[in-house]
Design an enzyme around this catalytic site. Structure first.
Site: not given
Length: 263
Positions: A51, A199, A78
């Site tokens: 990310h 997640h 991400e």
């Protein structure tokens, strides 16, 4: 069967963000997230997720650029739905980009992308990325309205946010969240989407999610980095992949049902 070498069962995306967090905590050059990514591939990771946040709190631009040509699997980048991030993604050319919500004050991503509320912006982002030959995924809550909106943007993939399930504290709440996720998987498939999830998943809660036959890929990072402190990095990756594949294979036997999900 060698579980960590079982392609086509369920994919593990190893997120290397928190290897970079450890590096940045001391401002050193180690531990190297690039080395972590390559070792994760050797240990059975099917893709590498990272990310690039707007504040660059862990992964840096240089990490993404250095890693892209070295990967033997695929890169799942991400990023937030901003023009800066979209332009960086198009320049680097990862195989996948997952669009996520982002707030500077959050410790980690706290919820799914609001595709319904930001439809035009998300759709334009999907079109720009697709035009660069990048497959787009939208990180969304397991909500029917968000899934329908995601399909309407033209994105071929959704990643379901499993945070509420991961944070559930009693059996009833866990079961309710598993039902919610399973229904979202079915809804995504109904709209012709590839469905991933992630997640908050770790070594003792991933099994019911991995058992859901409609889920193609799980992206997991913090739990693997944390477990690696005790077990070693490649062992931690191998163990997670083995747990996921075993859960999926056991769920596909005739007598098996999805763990924790009432019929």
């Amino acid at each position: 069967m060698i579980f960590h070498a079982s392609p086509g069962v369920i994919d593990l995306g190893v997120n290397i963000d928190h290897v970079a967090t450890l590096r940045n905590a001391r401002g050193t050059t180690y531990p190297d997230p690039i080395a972590a990514a390559l070792l994760a591939e050797e240990a059975g990771a099917d893709l590498i997720t990272l990310h690039l946040r707007e504040d660059r709190r862990h992964i840096k631009d240089a990490d993404v650029r250095a890693l892209r040509p070295q990967l033997r699997t695929r890169m799942n980048l991400e990023c937030a739905v901003t023009q800066e991030m979209l332009d960086i993604a198009c320049d680097i050319g990862p195989q996948d980009v997952c669009l996520v919500p982002e707030r500077r004050q959050e410790v980690t991503t706290e919820g799914g992308l609001d595709v319904v509320g930001g439809f035009a912006k998300v759709q334009a982002a999907c079109q720009q990325l697709a035009g660069a030959g990048i497959r787009v995924s939208l990180f969304i809550d397991p909500d029917p309205a968000q899934i329908e909106a995601a399909a309407a943007t033209g994105a071929p993939v959704v990643e379901l946010h499993t945070g509420r399930y991961a944070e559930a504290t009693d059996d009833a709440e866990v079961k309710a969240e598993l039902v919610r996720i399973e229904r979202a998987v079915e809804e995504g498939i109904r709209w012709g989407l590839r469905v991933n999830a992630g997640h908050g998943l770790h070594y003792t809660n991933v099994q019911p999610i991995a058992a859901m036959a409609g889920i193609h890929e799980l992206n997991i990072g913090h739990a693997i980095v944390a477990h690696a402190v005790f077990a070693g990095w490649q062992n931690a990756v191998r163990e997670m992949k083995a747990i996921m594949v075993a859960a999926r294979l056991s769920a596909t036997t005739p007598a098996a049902a999805h763990p924790g999900v009432p019929a």
